[in-house]
Design an enzyme around this catalytic site. Structure first.
Site, PDB file in Angstrom:
ATOM      1  N   LYS A 267      29.814  17.240  56.000  1.00  0.00           N
ATOM      2  CA  LYS A 267      30.861  17.546  55.018  1.00  0.00           C
ATOM      3  C   LYS A 267      30.224  18.168  53.791  1.00  0.00           C
ATOM      4  CE  LYS A 267      33.770  13.750  55.905  1.00  0.00           C
ATOM      5  NZ  LYS A 267      33.511  12.446  55.335  1.00  0.00           N
ATOM      6  N   CYS A 276      19.723   5.185  48.597  1.00  0.00           N
ATOM      7  CA  CYS A 276      18.770   5.420  49.694  1.00  0.00           C
ATOM      8  C   CYS A 276      18.301   6.871  49.817  1.00  0.00           C
ATOM      9  CB  CYS A 276      19.390   4.981  51.021  1.00  0.00           C
ATOM     10  SG  CYS A 276      19.594   3.214  51.105  1.00  0.00           S
ATOM     11  N   LYS A 336      29.887   7.347  46.335  1.00  0.00           N
ATOM     12  CA  LYS A 336      30.781   7.605  47.469  1.00  0.00           C
ATOM     13  C   LYS A 336      31.892   6.561  47.404  1.00  0.00           C
ATOM     14  CE  LYS A 336      28.654   4.725  50.994  1.00  0.00           C
ATOM     15  NZ  LYS A 336      28.206   4.631  52.360  1.00  0.00           N
TER      16      LYS A 336
HETATM   17  C1  UDX Z   1      22.644   5.864  53.856  1.00  0.00           C
HETATM   18  C2  UDX Z   1      22.505   5.894  55.396  1.00  0.00           C
HETATM   19  O1  UDX Z   1      23.699   6.432  55.958  1.00  0.00           O
HETATM   20  C3  UDX Z   1      22.232   4.490  55.924  1.00  0.00           C
HETATM   21  O2  UDX Z   1      22.018   4.553  57.337  1.00  0.00           O
HETATM   22  C4  UDX Z   1      20.981   3.950  55.240  1.00  0.00           C
HETATM   23  O3  UDX Z   1      20.699   2.628  55.669  1.00  0.00           O
HETATM   24  C5  UDX Z   1      21.139   3.981  53.730  1.00  0.00           C
HETATM   25  O4  UDX Z   1      21.452   5.314  53.303  1.00  0.00           O
HETATM   26  P1  UDX Z   1      24.524   5.173  52.087  1.00  0.00           P
HETATM   27  O5  UDX Z   1      23.545   5.562  51.023  1.00  0.00           O
HETATM   28  O6  UDX Z   1      25.264   3.887  51.942  1.00  0.00           O
HETATM   29  O7  UDX Z   1      23.773   5.084  53.521  1.00  0.00           O
HETATM   30  O8  UDX Z   1      25.605   6.330  52.160  1.00  0.00           O
HETATM   31  P2  UDX Z   1      26.090   7.430  53.198  1.00  0.00           P
HETATM   32  O9  UDX Z   1      27.456   7.101  53.663  1.00  0.00           O
HETATM   33  O10 UDX Z   1      25.093   7.710  54.220  1.00  0.00           O
HETATM   34  O11 UDX Z   1      26.203   8.705  52.219  1.00  0.00           O
HETATM   35  C6  UDX Z   1      25.067   9.166  51.517  1.00  0.00           C
HETATM   36  C7  UDX Z   1      25.436  10.320  50.629  1.00  0.00           C
HETATM   37  O12 UDX Z   1      25.706  11.492  51.390  1.00  0.00           O
HETATM   38  C8  UDX Z   1      26.680  10.108  49.761  1.00  0.00           C
HETATM   39  O13 UDX Z   1      26.409  10.617  48.472  1.00  0.00           O
HETATM   40  C9  UDX Z   1      27.753  10.918  50.447  1.00  0.00           C
HETATM   41  O14 UDX Z   1      28.750  11.343  49.572  1.00  0.00           O
HETATM   42  C10 UDX Z   1      26.948  12.073  50.993  1.00  0.00           C
HETATM   43  N1  UDX Z   1      27.537  12.730  52.180  1.00  0.00           N
HETATM   44  C11 UDX Z   1      27.633  12.049  53.354  1.00  0.00           C
HETATM   45  C12 UDX Z   1      27.938  14.071  52.097  1.00  0.00           C
HETATM   46  O15 UDX Z   1      27.839  14.713  51.044  1.00  0.00           O
HETATM   47  N2  UDX Z   1      28.422  14.674  53.224  1.00  0.00           N
HETATM   48  C13 UDX Z   1      28.517  14.028  54.414  1.00  0.00           C
HETATM   49  O16 UDX Z   1      28.949  14.644  55.394  1.00  0.00           O
HETATM   50  C14 UDX Z   1      28.121  12.669  54.477  1.00  0.00           C
END
Ligand code: UDX
Length: 445
Positions: A267, A276, A336
């Site tokens: 996305k 993380c 998020k």
């Molecule tokens: C992440 C990993 O997914 C997880 O497996 C690990 O243990 C810790 O780090 P998290 O940080 O909770 O988890 O969030 P995640 O849902 O993965 O999103 C990370 C970031 O990517 C967010 O800022 C989100 O907005 C962004 N994102 C995610 C996008 O911009 N586009 C996407 O398609 C998916």
């Protein structure tokens, strides 16, 4: 089994409660008195769906208890999980001081065979470092084994991720420790416990990867870095879409139909943040460079992400011209939806930039109610999205909370001074907002 979990952040608390729920006897310890007092009265210090309920259930049944006494936790357990913070230093290298402190305490308190499991995301080679520190601090010859067992939980979905993982990674040089870990996680591996039976997410069987501790440590960093790379890649393509008049939503869909690519983590938006990805990509880049392996892709992934959040500011300039004295409403502070975590959230960087340019900024988030320490004090926290939008020249959606999908945009248009919207997550309907008379800008659409 008797388990101690040291550190009650997201990872530690969720791991502890998950192990308690599947029948183990868990002591969660943390040196933070406030956190332990809250947990002892059944309150969870973080916002995580479903966690408080399950903490209370297991506290009431006696399967989980909370203490500030790390030595007590170590002495009364056979398996010790370390899940303390490893925040990045300015170099990108993780700060291991909390982890070292815990390893020293384990060395001092060890009173029989123990398995020391590292859940914190740590640099490659940390399993060996922990082993050395424990040995140096031991005044007896009790044996112990080290296991690397990284956590892959996502904030906002942490409870389900712990109970229904896509894989378990167990890295150790000891067969005995590996066998005990498989037994510990038996109900999870076989998806055979009450919570699973009552839940539709139940899996057939969870794949378990047994490997050495170094590979296990790398799996965690490489997985997070790969996911961050997917997002930076698609964001770069989104930026190109804007220049050439293509639509990133169609481009992503078309790419994702190839199952080798897929549509998940594709996305486009204002980039990744959180506790993380930023820390882990930087740490892996640091390690790769330290070992002379090169980190060209990782460094580009970080660079693209650092620029991406400021695309919103450029779009604001395109819509408003001079930013000075303009009123800007920002929807979303958490990095998020479904979390109150504002660590490395793009929102704060964007807000601070707007303030620097002289705007009046009002911000609303459904769950973040405390003023984040790194947000410029000039921003005003609004009590609802409509108060934030009142007489605003621009509305910027930063976090795709469900609440923002269902706002009364007709009402918002009426109360705004100028009907400008930047949708930093491409989550609103461009056509209906444009039909309503908004000037809508998304990312790559
Ligand atoms: C992440 C990993 O997914 C997880 O497996 C690990 O243990 C810790 O780090 P998290 O940080 O909770 O988890 O969030 P995640 O849902 O993965 O999103 C990370 C970031 O990517 C967010 O800022 C989100 O907005 C962004 N994102 C995610 C996008 O911009 N586009 C996407 O398609 C998916």
């Amino acid at each position: 089994m008797k388990v101690c979990v040291i550190g009650t952040g997201y990872v530690g608390l969720v791991t502890g409660v998950c192990l308690a729920e599947i029948g183990h006897n868990v002591i969660c310890v943390d040196k933070d008195e406030k956190k332990i007092s809250l947990l002892n009265i059944g309150k969870v210090p973080i916002y995580e769906q479903g966690l408080e309920e399950i903490v209370r259930k297991n506290r009431d049944s006696g399967n989980i208890s909370f203490s500030r006494d790390v030595g007590y936790g170590i002495k009364n357990s056979d398996i010790i999980f370390i899940s303390v913070g490893t925040p990045p230093l300015s170099t990108g290298k993780p700060d291991l001081s909390s982890l070292d402190e815990v390893a020293k305490l384990i060395g001092k308190s060890i009173n029989g065979y123990k398995i020391v499991v590292n859940k914190s995301t740590v640099p490659i080679g940390t399993a060996k470092r922990i082993k050395k520190i424990i040995k140096e601090n031991q005044d007896n010859d009790h044996s112990f084994d080290i296991v690397s067992n990284p956590e892959f939980l996502k904030e906002g979905e942490a409870v389900d991720d712990a109970f229904f993982p896509e894989r378990l990674v167990i890295g150790s040089e000891s067969k005995k420790a590996i066998d005990i870990m498989k037994e510990l996680y038996g109900p999870i591996i076989n998806q055979d416990f009450d919570y699973a039976r009552a839940n539709s997410h139940k899996k057939e069987k969870v794949p378990v990867l047994i490997t050495d501790s170094t590979s296990s440590e790398l799996i965690k960093y490489a997985s997070n870095s790969f996911l961050a790379s997917k997002i930076s890649f698609i964001n770069e393509i989104a930026n190109l879409c804007e220049r050439i008049g293509a639509n990133i939503l169609d481009v992503t869909y078309g790419m994702g139909l190839d199952t080798r690519i897929g549509t998940r983590f594709m996305k486009a938006g204002i980039g990744w943040g959180g506790s993380c990805f930023p820390k882990d990509v930087r740490a892996l880049s640091y390690t790769a460079e330290e070992y002379g392996a090169g980190a060209n892709i990782l460094n580009a992934v970080i660079h693209v992400n650092n620029q991406q959040r400021f695309k919103v500011v450029q779009k604001a300039m395109d819509l408003l011209g001079i930013i000075d004295d303009k009123v800007i409403a920002v929807l979303g502070l958490s990095f998020k939806p479904n979390t109150n975590d504002t660590r490395e959230t793009p929102s704060i960087a964007i807000i601070n930039k707007f303030l620097e340019l002289g705007a009046e900024v009002r911000v609303y988030d459904p769950v973040v109610k405390e003023y984040p320490s790194d947000m410029d004090k000039g921003a005003v926290m609004a009590s609802d999205p409509y108060k934030a939008s009142d007489k605003a020249d621009l509305l910027v959606l930063v976090t795709e909370w469900d609440e923002f999908l269902n706002l009364d945009y007709g009402k918002i248009k009426k109360i705004m001074r100028s009907p400008n919207i930047i949708d930093g997550r491409n989550c609103l309907c461009k056509k209906s907002l444009t039909d309503m008379g908004f000037n809508y800008k998304g990312i790559g659409i």
